[in-house]
Design an enzyme around this catalytic site. Structure first.
Site, mmCIF file in Angstrom:
data_model
loop_
_atom_site.group_PDB
_atom_site.id
_atom_site.type_symbol
_atom_site.label_atom_id
_atom_site.label_comp_id
_atom_site.label_asym_id
_atom_site.label_seq_id
_atom_site.Cartn_x
_atom_site.Cartn_y
_atom_site.Cartn_z
ATOM 1 N N SER A 50 47.652 32.978 45.327
ATOM 2 C CA SER A 50 48.263 34.295 45.505
ATOM 3 C C SER A 50 49.371 34.253 46.547
ATOM 4 C CB SER A 50 47.199 35.324 45.913
ATOM 5 O OG SER A 50 46.397 34.822 46.970
ATOM 6 N N GLU A 120 40.653 27.493 37.980
ATOM 7 C CA GLU A 120 40.366 28.566 37.036
ATOM 8 C C GLU A 120 39.934 27.999 35.692
ATOM 9 O OE1 GLU A 120 43.670 31.223 36.753
ATOM 10 O OE2 GLU A 120 43.794 31.549 38.927
ATOM 11 N N GLU A 186 36.275 37.554 38.582
ATOM 12 C CA GLU A 186 37.378 38.470 38.841
ATOM 13 C C GLU A 186 37.536 39.496 37.732
ATOM 14 O OE1 GLU A 186 42.141 38.684 40.022
ATOM 15 O OE2 GLU A 186 41.105 36.751 39.973
#
Length: 274
Positions: A50, A120, A186
């Protein structure tokens, strides 16, 4: 004397052992000053990709590079004494093959001092996770909304509604069985997050998921009110530092233009004083 008073940092096995216990506190950090602030309060500090959006102004995380992650990882490591540091593997650094993933994960850990990597993906990444874990690289998994796959997911949408719940559950089970020591959930539905938390034997770390997860993570700039480009529903603003900073900068500009700054306390005379 060999004994020290320093608190031992948690390692991945400590985090895994927290399953069902006191919730894990996780925040992101990208710089030494922020790392120092969060260190005393967090179990895990995540150097998240991020950083691309929050610090570098990118539209998504897809443009983040290994070099960017290493730069920020080194900065965060300098500010940590207590918390465990986990670092994100950027887009394109692990998807091609298990061997590619190992080379880049090993580089991230060696050059930053991180204790683990986060990547991920669910069932399709299980083989890679197992490959890394067997070679000494602890892995935090990440399922549900995976921002690096935003283009294939059709945007930043809630995951796991209706029939899609089975897919997310299968992903969570797969990464747990592959050896991940924890998994980020998430932007999945609350009921599904609760079900996954009960179903797998590793800690779940929620972000837009459920209070029943084994821990929570937020982007530190979001919860401090420093990043205002958008405000996700799952972010609780604990401060509005962006507004306070803007007011301070505005006051400084006014003082400079009116010659109120620098004042007598901020300049030096001819004497020997400070």
């Amino acid at each position: 004397m060999s004994a020290t008073n320093e608190t031992r940092r948690p390692v991945p096995s400590d985090i895994r052992a927290r399953k069902g216990g006191t919730p894990l506190v996780v925040l992101t950090a990208y710089s030494t000053p922020i790392a120092r602030l969060v260190d005393a309060h967090c179990d895990i500090v995540l150097v998240g990709d991020s950083v691309g959006m929050v610090v570098h102004g990118l539209e998504s995380t897809l443009g983040v590079t290994m070099e960017m992650m290493i730069l920020h990882g080194k900065a965060v490591a300098r500010g940590l004494r207590r918390a465990m540091m986990v670092i994100d593997m950027p887009f394109g650094s692990y998807e091609e093959s298990r061997e590619q993933a190992f080379r880049n994960a090993a580089r991230l850990m060696a050059e930053t001092g991180a204790s683990a990597v986060k990547l991920e993906g669910g069932a399709h990444m299980a083989d890679t996770i197992e490959f890394l874990v067997q070679r000494g690289i602890p892995v935090m998994a990440h399922v549900g909304l995976t921002p690096q796959s935003v283009n294939t997911l059709g945007g930043y949408r809630v995951q796991g509604r209706g029939k899609d719940a089975a897919r997310i559950m299968a992903d969570a089970r797969a990464v747990a069985e592959a050896g991940a020591f924890s998994v980020v959930l998430e932007k999945v539905t609350e009921s599904l997050a609760n079900e996954i938390t009960r179903a797998i034997d590793i800690p779940t770390i929620g972000i837009g998921a459920s209070a029943e997860c084994d821990g929570q993570v937020l982007v530190v700039d979001d919860m401090l009110g420093l990043f205002a480009d958008f405000h996700p529903k799952f972010v609780k603003r604990y401060a509005e530092l962006g507004k306070a900073a803007e007011e301070a900068i505005s006051a400084y500009a006014r003082d400079v233009r009116s010659r109120a700054f620098p004042g007598p306390d901020h300049v030096f005379g001819e004497g020997r004083g400070k």
